[in-house]
Design a protein around this motif. Structure first.
Motif, mmCIF file in Angstrom:
data_model
loop_
_atom_site.group_PDB
_atom_site.id
_atom_site.type_symbol
_atom_site.label_atom_id
_atom_site.label_comp_id
_atom_site.label_asym_id
_atom_site.label_seq_id
_atom_site.Cartn_x
_atom_site.Cartn_y
_atom_site.Cartn_z
ATOM 1 N N TYR A 70 65.360 71.994 -49.582
ATOM 2 C CA TYR A 70 66.234 71.223 -48.695
ATOM 3 C C TYR A 70 65.779 71.269 -47.238
ATOM 4 C CZ TYR A 70 69.835 69.866 -52.052
ATOM 5 O OH TYR A 70 70.520 69.263 -53.092
ATOM 6 N N GLY A 71 64.536 71.565 -46.980
ATOM 7 C CA GLY A 71 64.063 71.645 -45.604
ATOM 8 C C GLY A 71 63.214 70.457 -45.210
ATOM 9 N N ALA A 72 63.143 70.182 -43.939
ATOM 10 C CA ALA A 72 62.220 69.242 -43.298
ATOM 11 C C ALA A 72 62.404 67.790 -43.741
ATOM 12 C CB ALA A 72 60.771 69.675 -43.522
ATOM 13 N N LEU A 73 62.185 67.484 -45.008
ATOM 14 C CA LEU A 73 62.131 66.096 -45.466
ATOM 15 C C LEU A 73 63.388 65.282 -45.150
ATOM 16 C CD1 LEU A 73 60.361 66.758 -48.861
ATOM 17 C CD2 LEU A 73 59.394 65.480 -46.947
ATOM 18 N N ALA A 87 56.659 60.541 -45.346
ATOM 19 C CA ALA A 87 55.294 60.367 -45.830
ATOM 20 C C ALA A 87 54.311 61.221 -45.030
ATOM 21 C CB ALA A 87 54.893 58.892 -45.758
ATOM 22 N N ALA A 88 54.598 61.423 -43.752
ATOM 23 C CA ALA A 88 53.723 62.256 -42.919
ATOM 24 C C ALA A 88 53.756 63.708 -43.379
ATOM 25 C CB ALA A 88 54.145 62.154 -41.454
ATOM 26 N N VAL A 89 54.907 64.164 -43.858
ATOM 27 C CA VAL A 89 55.015 65.534 -44.383
ATOM 28 C C VAL A 89 54.166 65.663 -45.639
ATOM 29 C CG1 VAL A 89 56.566 67.310 -45.262
ATOM 30 C CG2 VAL A 89 57.327 65.791 -43.414
ATOM 31 N N HIS A 90 54.296 64.706 -46.550
ATOM 32 C CA HIS A 90 53.512 64.764 -47.784
ATOM 33 C C HIS A 90 52.008 64.746 -47.490
ATOM 34 C CE1 HIS A 90 57.104 64.377 -50.173
ATOM 35 N NE2 HIS A 90 57.406 63.213 -49.648
ATOM 36 N N ASP A 91 51.601 63.935 -46.526
ATOM 37 C CA ASP A 91 50.180 63.881 -46.174
ATOM 38 C C ASP A 91 49.689 65.225 -45.641
ATOM 39 O OD1 ASP A 91 49.911 61.233 -46.915
ATOM 40 O OD2 ASP A 91 50.165 60.444 -44.878
ATOM 41 N N GLU A 92 50.497 65.878 -44.800
ATOM 42 C CA GLU A 92 50.103 67.166 -44.243
ATOM 43 C C GLU A 92 50.049 68.240 -45.328
ATOM 44 O OE1 GLU A 92 49.500 68.748 -40.571
ATOM 45 O OE2 GLU A 92 48.355 67.163 -41.572
#
Length: 273
Positions: A140-143, A150-155
């Motif tokens: 349950y964090g960040a997203l 999408a930037a989180v998934h890329d990182e």
């Protein structure tokens, strides 16, 4: 400013909504842990308000295989999950955008006797070299708190080694069509599932103090796939018979009828894309 202007589903600029989370969690870290700390535990890995633990689900793999693995927790809060992994021999780093939550993590370190390395970081710009970790996760964090997940998934894809696992839990997308009400009133859909406007709160001056973003099930799948991951599973926890706690809109009344959480499990291919 009316109540509907102070809080509700609103279209807001991405830059303003995306930076609100840091201040909100700084201001509310202590209250959040006062309310939910006992349920979460100081050194336990809880995936969701339904109370399911990693010790039951083994999303990151068998406990016996955790020792020595390099694991990244994103949006870690007070790093309870990371602490559980450390106790099983994993090499863990916990990150969060909120200094208030990371300060709480240090207090739990002192209380539990288990130390977790922490770093203050935006999940969209992780301060780690490519291929640094065997697994990454967030409970349950960040997203939910960024307009550009999408930037989180890329990182995460970047910092994982080939074959690495990425797992994250979020509010089940279908819940966004229903009021956040733990009673029977929360069982009647009142808005469109396809309305992607974030839930926003403002202060008396109109400044955005909180923003939480909705993505449909398809949105999540497309974002994970577009980053290069292979989606392995989507877990929709049923309400456990042992869980009686009400957590915001999560309750037995709703949980026995509607899914409350979705846990996405994805792997980075063994060969680079």
């Amino acid at each position: 400013m009316t109540d509907s202007q102070r809080a509700g589903y609103q279209s807001v600029p991405d830059d303003l909504g995306g930076k609100a989370g840091r201040g909100w969690w700084d201001a509310n870290a202590s209250e959040y842990l006062d309310d939910h700390g006992a349920f979460l535990g100081d050194t336990d890995f809880c995936w969701c308000p339904e109370g399911l633990r990693e010790s039951e689900l083994h999303v990151l793999g068998p406990e016996a295989d955790l020792a020595g693995r390099a694991v990244l927790e994103i949006g870690s809060g007070a790093a309870q999950c990371a602490r559980w992994l450390v106790q099983r021999g994993a090499r863990v780093v916990a990150t969060d955008v909120s200094a208030g939550m990371l300060a709480a993590s240090r207090r739990l370190d002192a209380r539990s006797g288990t130390q977790v390395p922490i770093a203050q970081a935006d999940a969209r710009a992780l301060p780690f070299a490519s291929g640094s970790f065997d697994a990454a996760f967030t409970s349950y964090g960040a997203l939910p708190f960024v307009p550009d997940a999408a930037a989180v998934h890329d990182e995460v894809y970047r910092v994982l080694r080939p074959g690495g696992r990425w797992a994250f839990s979020v509010t089940h997308p279908v819940r966004w069509a229903f009021p956040d009400d733990p009673t029977a009133r929360g069982l009647t859909a009142t808005r469109s599932y396809f309305d992607r406007r974030p839930y926003v709160e403002r202060d008396e001056h109109g400044t955005i103090t909180y923003a939480e973003y909705h993505r449909t099930l398809g949105d999540h799948v497309r974002e994970v796939s577009s980053a290069g991951f292979v989606l392995m599973d989507v877990i929709e926890p049923e309400w456990p018979g042992t869980t009686t706690e009400t957590w915001g809109g999560w309750s037995r009344t709703r949980g026995e009828r509607l899914p409350g959480t979705a846990i996405f499990v994805a792997d980075k291919p063994a060969a680079h894309r």
